[in-house]
Enzyme design. Sequence first.
Site, PDB file in Angstrom:
ATOM      1  N   LYS A  82       0.861  -1.358  -0.059  1.00 57.03           N
ATOM      2  CA  LYS A  82      -0.005  -0.349   0.009  1.00 57.03           C
ATOM      3  C   LYS A  82       0.534   1.380   0.064  1.00 57.03           C
ATOM      4  O   LYS A  82       1.768   0.953   0.771  1.00 57.03           O
ATOM      5  CB  LYS A  82      -1.235  -0.059   1.402  1.00 57.03           C
ATOM      6  CG  LYS A  82      -2.296   1.293   1.113  1.00 57.03           C
ATOM      7  CD  LYS A  82      -2.963   0.868   2.375  1.00 57.03           C
ATOM      8  CE  LYS A  82      -3.927   1.940   2.833  1.00 57.03           C
ATOM      9  NZ  LYS A  82      -4.487   1.870   3.733  1.00 57.03           N
ATOM     10  N   SER A 157      -9.101   2.216   3.453  1.00 57.63           N
ATOM     11  CA  SER A 157      -7.964   3.107   2.965  1.00 57.63           C
ATOM     12  C   SER A 157      -7.417   2.203   1.749  1.00 57.63           C
ATOM     13  O   SER A 157      -6.717   3.025   1.429  1.00 57.63           O
ATOM     14  CB  SER A 157      -7.260   4.006   3.361  1.00 57.63           C
ATOM     15  OG  SER A 157      -6.217   3.619   4.085  1.00 57.63           O
ATOM     16  N   SER A 181      -9.358   0.602   7.725  1.00 55.53           N
ATOM     17  CA  SER A 181      -8.917   0.480   6.304  1.00 55.53           C
ATOM     18  C   SER A 181      -9.005  -1.014   5.896  1.00 55.53           C
ATOM     19  O   SER A 181      -8.677  -1.359   4.302  1.00 55.53           O
ATOM     20  CB  SER A 181      -8.273   1.195   6.242  1.00 55.53           C
ATOM     21  OG  SER A 181      -8.638   2.740   6.543  1.00 55.53           O
TER      22      SER A 181
END
Length: 469
Positions: A82, A157, A181
Site C-alpha cells: 500500500k 483506505s 481500512s
Amino acid sequence: MTTFDERTTVHAFRDDALGEHDAVGLAAAIRRGEVSAAEAARDAAERVRAVEGRLHAVQAHAEHPEPGPGTGLLAGVPTFVKDNTDYRGLPTGHGSAAFTPRPARRHAAFTRQFLSSGVTVLGKTRLPEFGFSPSTEYEDAEPVRNPWDTGHSAGGSSGGSAALVAAGAVPIAHANDGGGSIRIPAACCGLVGLKPSRGRVVPSAQGRQLPLDIVSDGIVSRSVRDSAAFLAAAEQHWRNPKMPPLGLVEGPSERRLRVGFLLDSPTGVTSDAATRAAVTETAARLERLGHTVEPVEIAVDPRFTDDFLTYWGFLSFLLGTTGRTLGADFDRRRMDGLSRGLRATYLENWRSTPGVLRRLRRTKEAYAAAFRGLDLVLSPVLAHPAPRLGHLAPSVPYPALVERILAYVAFTPIDNVVGTPSLSLPVGATEDGLPVGVMFAGRPGAERTLLELAFELEADRPFRRVQDV
C-alpha cells in the site's frame, strides 16, 4: 434496481500460473516445482495490466520485482504494498496531490516483515489521501473501482489492494487499518480482512510517535488460510514478547464459543436491512454449529464519535504541519477537501485534546466489560454496503461528507482505539449481489480464536467469488 446483467464486473482469473490459487496454494505449487516464482510474477503482472484500465488500483509498478526469501511460507507469491508504506526505490505518495513524493531510500519495518514471508512485490496500491476516507476517491483523479460493480466504491483506505485481490490480479496484498481500512475494503470487495491486535506485527515508526497508535498492518485475502499464513510468517520474522504466540492456524477448533452479537452501532447508528440480515443469518449459523449466541451491548462514552473525529482531525493537523518531511514542495492548501475539513475542525477544538485522549483510552474499560463471559463479538462491518462512487468523494462539501462517513463507518473504529483484533468475513450479499461483510472482534491477542471460527464458517459455506457471477 441494478441487476448483474446490467452491472460491470471485472476479474482477471484465467488459465495461467496463478490459476485460481490463493496465496497458500500458489506457494505450495511453487515449492513443488509446478510453476516458478518468475512465472507467477509475470502472469500476475499481466493480470494487473488486464484489469487496471477499469479498476485504477495501482499507484506504482516495481521496475524489477525482487522475490523474497525462498524459504518463507509465502515464497514466490506476487503482491503489492500500500502506498503509505515505504518500499525502497518506489515513491510513497500517501494518496495525496499536496506534494511530489521521492523514491524511498529504505524499506519500512513492516515492509521488511512482509518480505520475510517470501512474497514478490510488484508495486504499490492506491489509497485515499493519507488514508482518511473509507472510499478510495479523489478530487482530480479516477477513483478505485469495485470489481463486483465498477460503479461502486472498493472501500478504503486499502481500496487499491482490495480491488486487485478481489479481481484475482494477485492472491493477497498489503493493507493497514487506522479506523477500518483493512475491514472496510474487505467488506466492500468480498474479502477476508483481519486487523491484528496492536503490537501483533511490527509497529510503524509514525505510530510509535502518536499519543494513541490506532494503526495495524496486515493483508486482504480471498481465503482464511492466507490471512493465517501471513500472520504466522510475520511472527517468524518478529514476535512481540508481550503478545501470546500465535503460530500457524490451519483449521477450525472443536471448542464451542460464546459469541455476543449486535446489529446497531454502540454509537447509535442503525444498520440497513441487508447488513442486519447478514449478521442475523450468521448468528443463526453459529448456533447451528453449536456455538452460543446472545445479544450484547458495548457502553462506550456517548462522546466517542466526536472524540474519534477530533483525533482524526489531529492527525490531519499533524500532516499539514509536518508535510515538508514528505516532500519539499508540500502545500497543505493542495490537500483534499476531507483532509482540509478535518484539520479545520481540529483547530476549532484543539483545546479538548487532553480530554479526548483520556476518554478514548478509557474505551478499553467499556469494551472489556462487554466481553465478560464472551469469547467474541459479532457485528456489522459497516452500516450499509459499498456506496456508489461519488457518495463519499472528497469533493462533497465537508459537513455533508463527514455526516455520510459517520453514518457508514460506525462499527470499526472502536477496535483501533482499544487495540483489539477484528475480522471481516464476506458472508452476505445484497439483492443486487454486492458483498456484505460481518465482523468478529476479540480480546487483545485473540487472533487464533478469530481465525479458527473463520475457518469453520468458510468450510460451512464457501465464500462467493466474483469470477462465478
